[in-house]
Design a protein around this motif. Structure first.
Motif: not given
Length: 177
Positions: A15, A30, A35-36, A48-49, A94
């Motif tokens: 990660r 997390r 799982e990001e 994330p992303g 998030y």
């Protein structure tokens, strides 16, 4: 995963984002829908992303609701002599599982990057927020302006007033308005 001696959670290797050689991970959390992870480093925020880090000076706003971290990045609108015009980018939210110190680190680092901020009214209605921020690896301060919604940012009087306000802020003199 915890390190027995430092008591800090260790970011799983799979990660870990593509950090610069001297960049340090300060904390991570997390994201609930997979799982990001959100990763906080000394240089910025890995979301994330995304394939690139969002530098602390690029975070316009970050809000912690107690479970959600909402990040509003600043997007470049225009470069002007001596400063940049920015606008709010899309808010990214998030839901963090076991957020640890992530909300505190984000708030502290965004706040620490701001060296100067002031809001002023401008001709024709509306206003402008002028900010000077510290950017790692850049000598001096980086100056930005963000117009309030509905402000005629392209109006020559508004541009001239903004130029004068930024110049006054940079030199430490009182603004003209």
């Amino acid at each position: 995963m915890f390190n027995l001696f430092s008591r800090r959670r260790r970011l799983p290797a799979d990660r870990r984002p593509a950090l610069e050689p001297a960049e340090r991970v300060l904390d991570w959390a997390r994201v609930a829908d997979g799982e990001e992870v959100v990763v906080v480093t000394d240089r910025g925020l890995w979301l994330p992303g995304e394939t690139a880090r969002l530098g602390w000076h690029e975070v316009h706003k970050a809000i912690w609701s107690g479970r959600d971290l909402a990040v509003t990045p600043a997007e470049l609108v225009e470069e002007r002599p001596g400063y940049r015009v920015v606008a709010d980018g899309p808010v990214r939210t998030y839901l963090l599982v076991d957020p640890g110190d992530v909300p505190h680190q984000v708030r502290a680092r965004v706040t620490r990057s701001v060296a100067y901020t002031a809001h002023h009214r401008v001709p024709g209605g509306g206003g402008v927020r002028i900010a000077a921020r510290q950017v790692r690896g850049v000598d001096g301060l980086t100056w930005t302006v963000r117009y309030d919604p509905g402000t005629p940012a392209g109006d020559p009087r508004v541009v001239a007033t903004t130029d004068d306000l930024v110049t006054a802020a940079r030199t430490g003199t009182d603004p003209l308005l």
